[in-house]
Design an enzyme around this catalytic site. Sequence first.
Site, short mmCIF file in Angstrom:
data_model
loop_
_atom_site.label_atom_id
_atom_site.label_comp_id
_atom_site.label_asym_id
_atom_site.label_seq_id
_atom_site.Cartn_x
_atom_site.Cartn_y
_atom_site.Cartn_z
N GLY A 29 -1.29 -28.15 40.15
CA GLY A 29 -0.18 -28.74 40.88
C GLY A 29 0.56 -27.70 41.70
O GLY A 29 0.10 -26.57 41.87
N GLY A 31 3.36 -25.02 43.07
CA GLY A 31 4.24 -23.98 42.55
C GLY A 31 3.59 -22.95 41.67
O GLY A 31 2.64 -22.29 42.06
N HIS A 47 -8.54 -21.63 41.69
CA HIS A 47 -8.36 -22.38 42.94
C HIS A 47 -7.19 -21.82 43.74
O HIS A 47 -7.30 -21.63 44.95
CB HIS A 47 -8.13 -23.86 42.60
N ASP A 89 -11.88 -26.25 47.39
CA ASP A 89 -11.61 -27.54 46.76
C ASP A 89 -12.84 -28.06 46.02
O ASP A 89 -12.72 -28.60 44.92
CB ASP A 89 -11.15 -28.55 47.82
#
Length: 121
Positions: A29, A31, A47, A89
């Site tokens: 996610g 941050g 990632h 991705d």
Amino acid sequence: SVLELGKMILQETGKNAITSYGSYGCNCGWGHRGQPKDATDRCCFVHKCCYKKLTDCNHKTDRYSYSWKNKAIICEEKNPCLKEMCECDKAVAICLRENLDTYNKKYKAYFKLKCKKPDTC
């Protein structure tokens, strides 16, 4: 962009990217980055490191093209930076699928302030 990433994760894992991984562990996610809690969280850490290498495109907004053939993701982008983003991705989607057995619901909405300092990329 986030749209392609979400589609890839759904295709590879059968899970909704936002509800299943949007705040998973210390690295999935938006941050924060921190020491990964498990193999699934490590996929997201790697990632984010992959995204750090992108210099000429924005992973949040720039779109790329890929196809899904015979249950495989194929990055078809001509632009070098967008192709690299697609490969980042693709790698995380495959990593999440390969580590579905480590997915732990206790990390699904993990309180990020509990995360320890991250490893370096």
